[in-house]
Design a protein around this motif. Structure first.
Motif, PDB file in Angstrom:
ATOM      1  N   GLU A 269       0.842  -1.202   0.000  1.00 23.49           N
ATOM      2  CA  GLU A 269       0.000   0.000   0.000  1.00 23.49           C
ATOM      3  C   GLU A 269       0.878   1.253   0.000  1.00 23.49           C
ATOM      4  O   GLU A 269       0.603   2.214  -0.729  1.00 23.49           O
ATOM      5  N   ILE A 270       1.923   1.232   0.816  1.00 24.97           N
ATOM      6  CA  ILE A 270       2.874   2.352   0.815  1.00 24.97           C
ATOM      7  C   ILE A 270       3.549   2.455  -0.545  1.00 24.97           C
ATOM      8  O   ILE A 270       3.717   3.549  -1.095  1.00 24.97           O
ATOM      9  N   HIS A 271       3.919   1.316  -1.114  1.00 26.52           N
ATOM     10  CA  HIS A 271       4.591   1.270  -2.424  1.00 26.52           C
ATOM     11  C   HIS A 271       3.705   1.858  -3.519  1.00 26.52           C
ATOM     12  O   HIS A 271       4.174   2.619  -4.369  1.00 26.52           O
ATOM     13  N   ARG A 272       2.418   1.518  -3.492  1.00 25.03           N
ATOM     14  CA  ARG A 272       1.506   2.031  -4.518  1.00 25.03           C
ATOM     15  C   ARG A 272       1.342   3.546  -4.406  1.00 25.03           C
ATOM     16  O   ARG A 272       1.224   4.250  -5.413  1.00 25.03           O
ATOM     17  N   ARG A 273       1.301   4.051  -3.177  1.00 31.45           N
ATOM     18  CA  ARG A 273       1.140   5.496  -2.972  1.00 31.45           C
ATOM     19  C   ARG A 273       2.361   6.266  -3.435  1.00 31.45           C
ATOM     20  O   ARG A 273       2.248   7.331  -4.039  1.00 31.45           O
ATOM     21  N   ASP A 274       3.540   5.723  -3.123  1.00 39.70           N
ATOM     22  CA  ASP A 274       4.764   6.469  -3.429  1.00 39.70           C
ATOM     23  C   ASP A 274       5.921   5.480  -3.566  1.00 39.70           C
ATOM     24  O   ASP A 274       6.533   5.072  -2.575  1.00 39.70           O
ATOM     25  N   GLU A 275       6.203   5.096  -4.810  1.00 40.74           N
ATOM     26  CA  GLU A 275       7.256   4.112  -5.048  1.00 40.74           C
ATOM     27  C   GLU A 275       8.612   4.631  -4.607  1.00 40.74           C
ATOM     28  O   GLU A 275       9.496   3.852  -4.228  1.00 40.74           O
ATOM     29  N   ALA A 276       8.796   5.944  -4.642  1.00 37.73           N
ATOM     30  CA  ALA A 276      10.078   6.516  -4.213  1.00 37.73           C
ATOM     31  C   ALA A 276      10.285   6.333  -2.712  1.00 37.73           C
ATOM     32  O   ALA A 276      11.419   6.226  -2.239  1.00 37.73           O
ATOM     33  N   GLN A 277       9.189   6.299  -1.956  1.00 38.49           N
ATOM     34  CA  GLN A 277       9.304   6.122  -0.511  1.00 38.49           C
ATOM     35  C   GLN A 277       9.634   4.682  -0.156  1.00 38.49           C
ATOM     36  O   GLN A 277      10.424   4.404   0.751  1.00 38.49           O
ATOM     37  N   LEU A 278       9.025   3.730  -0.878  1.00 41.55           N
ATOM     38  CA  LEU A 278       9.264   2.317  -0.593  1.00 41.55           C
ATOM     39  C   LEU A 278       9.200   1.544  -1.911  1.00 41.55           C
ATOM     40  O   LEU A 278       8.128   1.312  -2.452  1.00 41.55           O
ATOM     41  N   SER A 279      10.365   1.160  -2.394  1.00 38.75           N
ATOM     42  CA  SER A 279      10.441   0.458  -3.675  1.00 38.75           C
ATOM     43  C   SER A 279      10.204  -1.038  -3.484  1.00 38.75           C
ATOM     44  O   SER A 279      10.190  -1.550  -2.372  1.00 38.75           O
ATOM     45  N   ARG A 280      10.052  -1.746  -4.588  1.00 41.78           N
ATOM     46  CA  ARG A 280       9.917  -3.213  -4.525  1.00 41.78           C
ATOM     47  C   ARG A 280      11.165  -3.833  -3.913  1.00 41.78           C
ATOM     48  O   ARG A 280      11.080  -4.784  -3.137  1.00 41.78           O
ATOM     49  N   ASP A 281      12.329  -3.299  -4.260  1.00 39.02           N
ATOM     50  CA  ASP A 281      13.568  -3.814  -3.676  1.00 39.02           C
ATOM     51  C   ASP A 281      13.585  -3.617  -2.163  1.00 39.02           C
ATOM     52  O   ASP A 281      14.035  -4.486  -1.412  1.00 39.02           O
TER      53      ASP A 281
END
Length: 492
Positions: A269-281
């Motif tokens: 959910e965090i990733h979807r909102r802001d990928e720069a904040q939390l990437s898949r890696d």
């Protein structure tokens, strides 16, 4: 005097001053054993560095310096000096020495355990604390842990009925892995005694062993590209195996967008909102950290605790009697997590096991961010710091009969000592800002798992007496029993 001559003289004076400063710094290094040219003290580590360095510290003191190839290493071996490093000068020793094995698949760039202190590290620590290890989260997920412990209980009952031995470490590993996977992914990874369980255990244990094994590429950074012992390659292979499984789970979560509020859903959910904040890696490496740290250490801790109790049957009986008396007096059918504080001997057994068999004998290596003075010596910038909690746990100045398994010591003169990071005589999870974030979960799980193993069963070894058990360790970043504990549960 012309300009060129003046410049040469000034440069010479500056060079001499630098040499004098460097010589003074070297002269103020903590004492330590003489090292050989080039390799330094590498040969003095031996197969069990926590033992050999504890022995050397008795000669050279609780702050001791070594030269491991080109790396200056300082070994901290007492509660007093550990407090200076991990509390008083916490900020100066808050970063990590990045080992070659940790760089496999760029894990050091994303891992909450190995990142330098900074915004990314703080963000990941905050996610762990709030979304997984906070008291409200843990209270809410107690039913999940009870379900996994019931499966362990059912497995032990089946083995008891058949009269067949239990591999205690593997059973504890399976329980811990399923607990972690259920909390993280709302899924159960493995079954008791399955090939999948053994494969996962081997992959995770191999990663832990690779990280902890003495590595020439760490002592001589010029050798990193060569990987002379194949440690980097082995770590890369096993981390890759685990990432395959984690990527499958992440992909399925991304497709389904389920409503289950497990940790992966929160992270995505965090990733979807802001990928720069939390990437898949960021997500896959955090999940790897949690899986590895939450399973290998728990299973090793349980295996050592059961080993000590089987070697000391009167203490096993004392613990079982406490559990049964509490259940009888309270009218409860099972021990709840809130009951742990009422079981003083259970707590004492867990503390004594952590004292004798800390999961990580050196903690995770720290690194000096700057020159720091400790006990009149200078620990130089970039020095690697080993905190030998195995040695301080067996310090005869603190502990009477330090090599004996005596839980009673925590009911008497040491009853106020805990392992939550404030009492430096006992810091198996570390202390300060880099202490293990999963301690609150480990605290609950270890106590409850021990109740499950001991509450209803006595234990019998196959073809040997308890005093004949092999107590040797396999050294790594964690300590595991060299020969796995296998015993038959007997209903009592």
């Amino acid at each position: 005097m012309d300009f060129l001559t003046s410049s040469v003289i000034l440069a010479s004076i500056a060079w001499i001053c630098m040499l004098i400063s460097r010589a003074r710094k070297v002269s103020k290094l903590p004492p330590g054993p003489y090292g050989l040219p080039i390799i330094g003290n590498i040969l003095q580590l031996g197969p069990k560095p926590h033992h050999s360095l504890a022995k050397l510290s008795r000669k050279y003191g609780p702050v001791m310096s070594l030269k491991l190839g080109s790396i200056t290493t300082v070994v901290i071996s007492s509660a007093e000096t550990a407090k200076l490093v991990l509390q008083k000068h916490d900020s100066s020793f808050s970063n990590r020495t990045v080992l070659s094995a940790i760089t496999a698949l760029r894990h050091h760039e994303f891992s909450v355990g190995w990142l330098p202190v900074g915004n990314q590290w703080r963000k990941l620590r905050k996610i762990c604390k709030e979304q997984m290890f906070s008291a409200p989260r843990l209270d809410a997920s107690e039913g999940l842990r009870r379900e996994k412990l019931q499966k362990l209980q059912d497995y032990l009952a089946e083995r008891c009925e058949r009269g067949t031995a239990v591999d205690v470490g593997e059973a504890a590993f399976t329980t811990a892995l399923n607990l972690m996977s259920a909390s993280l992914f709302s899924a159960e990874f493995v079954q008791f005694g399955s090939e999948t369980s053994q494969e996962m255990k081997e992959a995770i244990s191999s990663v832990v062993k690779s990280i902890g094994r003495p590595n020439l590429a760490d002592y001589f950074p010029v050798l990193k590209a060569v990987d002379p012992q194949g440690i980097y390659k082995e770590t890369e292979l096993n981390v890759g195996r685990l990432f395959v499984k984690l990527d499958e789970i992440i992909d399925e979560k991304l497709r389904s967008r389920g409503e289950k509020r497990d940790l992966v859903e929160v992270l995505l959910e965090i990733h979807r909102r802001d990928e720069a904040q939390l990437s898949r890696d960021d997500i896959r490496h955090l999940l790897l950290d949690l899986l590895v740290a939450g399973t290998d250490t728990t299973s090793g801790t349980m295996e050592w605790a059961m080993t000590e109790l089987i070697r000391n049957p009167q203490k096993m009986v004392k613990l079982r009697n406490e559990i049964r008396s509490f259940m009888s007096e309270s009218g409860k059918q099972q021990i709840e997590e809130s009951d742990i504080s009422s079981l003083s001997y259970l707590q004492a057994v867990v503390k004594e096991n952590f004292r004798l068999h800390p999961a990580a004998p050196f903690l995770v290596p720290h690194k000096a961010n700057c020159d720091v003075e400790i006990n009149g010596y200078i620990i130089p910038k970039n020095a690697q710091i080993f905190v030998n909690v195995w040695a301080s746990g067996r310090d005869s100045k603190i502990w009477k009969n330090p090599d004996e398994f005596l839980p009673e010591r925590f009911l008497n003169e040491n009853d106020n000592i805990d392992f939550k990071g404030r009492d430096f005589e006992l810091i198996p999870f570390g202390s300060g800002r880099r202490m293990c974030p999963g301690l609150p979960l480990a605290d609950r799980m270890v106590h409850q798992m021990l109740v499950t193993f001991v509450g209803n069963y006595d234990w019998k070894l196959e073809n040997m007496k308890p005093e004949e058990m092999d107590m040797n360790e396999n050294f790594g970043i964690t300590l595991e029993k060299a020969i796995p504990l296998k015993a038959i549960p007997i209903k009592v």
